[in-house]
Scaffold this motif. Structure first.
Motif, PDB file in Angstrom:
ATOM      1  N   ARG A 145      -4.137   8.739  -0.224  1.00  0.00           N
ATOM      2  CA  ARG A 145      -4.782   7.642   0.515  1.00  0.00           C
ATOM      3  C   ARG A 145      -6.266   7.569   0.188  1.00  0.00           C
ATOM      4  O   ARG A 145      -6.835   6.475   0.087  1.00  0.00           O
ATOM      5  CB  ARG A 145      -4.569   7.823   2.021  1.00  0.00           C
ATOM      6  N   LEU A 146      -6.903   8.719   0.007  1.00  0.00           N
ATOM      7  CA  LEU A 146      -8.311   8.728  -0.360  1.00  0.00           C
ATOM      8  C   LEU A 146      -8.515   8.079  -1.733  1.00  0.00           C
ATOM      9  O   LEU A 146      -9.446   7.284  -1.929  1.00  0.00           O
ATOM     10  CB  LEU A 146      -8.845  10.159  -0.363  1.00  0.00           C
ATOM     11  N   THR A 171      -8.204   4.374  -1.502  1.00  0.00           N
ATOM     12  CA  THR A 171      -9.413   3.846  -0.875  1.00  0.00           C
ATOM     13  C   THR A 171     -10.556   3.756  -1.890  1.00  0.00           C
ATOM     14  O   THR A 171     -11.304   2.762  -1.929  1.00  0.00           O
ATOM     15  CB  THR A 171      -9.837   4.739   0.310  1.00  0.00           C
ATOM     16  N   ASP A 210      -9.775   0.890  -4.415  1.00  0.00           N
ATOM     17  CA  ASP A 210     -10.016  -0.405  -3.774  1.00  0.00           C
ATOM     18  C   ASP A 210     -11.510  -0.708  -3.732  1.00  0.00           C
ATOM     19  O   ASP A 210     -11.941  -1.835  -4.026  1.00  0.00           O
ATOM     20  CB  ASP A 210      -9.459  -0.404  -2.353  1.00  0.00           C
ATOM     21  N   GLY A 211     -12.307   0.290  -3.355  1.00  0.00           N
ATOM     22  CA  GLY A 211     -13.753   0.090  -3.275  1.00  0.00           C
ATOM     23  C   GLY A 211     -14.380  -0.201  -4.626  1.00  0.00           C
ATOM     24  O   GLY A 211     -15.223  -1.098  -4.761  1.00  0.00           O
ATOM     25  N   HIS A 257       0.097   4.211  -2.561  1.00  0.00           N
ATOM     26  CA  HIS A 257      -0.004   5.613  -2.147  1.00  0.00           C
ATOM     27  C   HIS A 257       1.046   6.463  -2.864  1.00  0.00           C
ATOM     28  O   HIS A 257       0.763   7.595  -3.273  1.00  0.00           O
ATOM     29  CB  HIS A 257       0.176   5.726  -0.630  1.00  0.00           C
ATOM     30  N   TYR A 316       0.816  -1.213   0.000  1.00  0.00           N
ATOM     31  CA  TYR A 316       0.000   0.000   0.000  1.00  0.00           C
ATOM     32  C   TYR A 316       0.848   1.260   0.000  1.00  0.00           C
ATOM     33  O   TYR A 316       0.416   2.305  -0.509  1.00  0.00           O
ATOM     34  CB  TYR A 316      -1.008  -0.035   1.156  1.00  0.00           C
TER      35      TYR A 316
END
Length: 205
Positions: free
Chosen positions: A156-157, A160, A163-164, A129, A125
């Motif tokens: 990081r957002l 995220t 990934d979603g 990032h 990760y």
């Protein structure tokens, strides 16, 4: 074949097995069969199967980073267009190789439960990032903007979000819903972009 080349070939074979059949199927015998090598070659080149899985993660992360940084901003006309292009390109990458993306989730979970690989998810990760940070920094230069929050937080957002999007698409294979999510994410991320403030020298020229 030198040991380093043999290890690289075994990593590619392991990725093929994991992509096709899942992490549980990536036994030492399955990997050497995929690589068309004798079983003895495995232990000559790699200390253990878990160490080879570390190589597999590194291989995929490197490929994804290279793809993400391959000039996605070149044709963007504004921030919204750049964000949408980047997220859409990522979705197309997932759609092109769904088994590989599913395997990466499996490998992350496996590593979290394996003491010998406990450091691998954090490294994985950190690379994600870092790639996002590079894209955001490039966008500032290319589009003449600045981000209203620190780049590392925005990176990081973005990871995220990707990934979603990936996990949801793997679950339902709904392209239209994934693209709608990307539209909503784009609208949210645009709000963090601000015009770059001109310097005093620029204001007087």
């Amino acid at each position: 074949m030198p040991a380093a080349e043999r290890r690289a070939a075994l990593a590619r074979a392991a990725l093929a097995v994991v992509d096709r059949d899942g992490v549980h199927a990536a036994t030492t015998r399955a990997i050497v069969a995929e690589a068309s090598m004798p079983l003895s070659s495995f232990h000559y080149a790699v200390p253990s199967r878990d160490e080879l899985l570390r190589d597999v993660v590194e291989l995929v992360v490197s490929d994804e980073s290279d793809a993400a940084l391959a000039g996605l901003l070149a044709d963007a006309v504004d921030v919204e267009d750049a964000i949408r292009r980047t997220l859409t390109a990522y979705l197309e990458h997932v759609r092109f190789a769904p088994g590989r993306e599913q395997a990466m989730f499996e490998l992350t979970q496996y590593a979290l439960r394996t003491p010998e690989l406990s450091d691998l998810p954090a490294e994985q990760y950190a690379r994600y990032h870092g790639t996002a940070e590079q894209l955001l920094t490039a966008a500032e230069t290319h589009l003449g903007i600045r981000w209203a929050v620190p780049v590392e937080h925005l990176a990081r957002l973005i990871v995220t979000i990707t990934d979603g999007v990936t996990l949801a698409w793997l679950a339902d294979r709904d392209d239209a819903s994934a693209r709608h999510t990307i539209d909503l994410a784009t609208a949210a991320l645009v709000g963090f972009a601000e015009p770059r403030t001109p310097t005093a020298r620029q204001e007087t020229t």
